[in-house]
Design an enzyme around this catalytic site. Structure first.
Site, PDB file in Angstrom:
ATOM      1  CG  ASN A  40     -58.943 -65.456 -27.525  1.00 15.29           C
ATOM      2  OD1 ASN A  40     -59.920 -64.765 -27.244  1.00 15.29           O
ATOM      3  ND2 ASN A  40     -58.019 -65.063 -28.387  1.00 15.29           N
ATOM      4  CD  GLU A  42     -53.449 -63.952 -28.773  1.00 14.52           C
ATOM      5  OE1 GLU A  42     -54.122 -64.119 -29.788  1.00 14.52           O
ATOM      6  OE2 GLU A  42     -52.653 -62.986 -28.628  1.00 14.52           O
ATOM      7  CB  CYS A  51     -59.254 -72.366 -27.456  1.00 15.23           C
ATOM      8  SG  CYS A  51     -57.991 -72.722 -28.690  1.00 15.23           S
ATOM      9  CD  GLU A  53     -63.744 -72.582 -29.086  1.00 11.96           C
ATOM     10  OE1 GLU A  53     -64.051 -72.439 -30.280  1.00 11.96           O
ATOM     11  OE2 GLU A  53     -62.659 -72.175 -28.615  1.00 11.96           O
ATOM     12  CB  CYS A  84     -58.816 -74.998 -33.065  1.00  7.83           C
ATOM     13  SG  CYS A  84     -58.624 -75.519 -31.339  1.00  7.83           S
ATOM     14  CB  CYS A  87     -61.784 -76.232 -29.284  1.00 11.24           C
ATOM     15  SG  CYS A  87     -60.702 -75.263 -28.206  1.00 11.24           S
TER      16      CYS A  87
END
Length: 132
Positions: A40, A42, A51, A53, A84, A87
């Site tokens: 990830n 940010e 993310c 993935e 999520c 993803c």
């Protein structure tokens, strides 16, 4: 799967998570057997992050591959963290319904589900066909 676990665990340490301090690593195996990693990333404008993935999928596609045969996601949490919703849809774009997705904690707890379990009734390319 051990190599997927190792790859996800290793790349998790590279996550850029200065705001949440929640590092996630993902590794996917493509049809060729190659492993692609993502973590990830940010951004201070929260919705603009990436993310783990999604990063792994982008690496796979950039390498010219289009089929996921297995996935592994790890986070430093008390219970395995599922991908999520976005993803899940991204994984479903490249993974068949029976593809195994292992979600794990850094403490070694694992949960295995199939893509169909993670995203029942997935929206797919067949929904885009016209009937006119």
């Amino acid at each position: 799967m051990t190599d997927l676990k190792d790859a996800a665990t290793q790349v998790r340490l590279n996550a850029h998570a200065p705001y949440s301090n929640f590092q996630v690593g993902a590794a996917i195996r493509a049809a060729s057997g190659a492993i692609y990693q993502g973590c990830n990333v940010e951004n201070v404008a929260y919705p603009e992050g990436t993310c783990a993935e999604a990063g792994a999928i982008a690496a796979m596609v950039a390498a010219g591959e289009r089929i996921i045969t297995e996935a592994y996601v790890v986070a430093g949490s008390p219970m395995p963290v599922t991908p999520c919703g976005g993803c899940r849809q991204k994984l479903a774009e490249f993974a068949a319904p029976d593809v195994r997705v292992t979600m794990a904690t850094t403490g070694g707890v694992e949960q295995v589900m199939t893509m169909a379990d993670l995203l029942p009734g997935a929206f797919g390319a067949a929904h885009m066909e016209t009937t006119s």
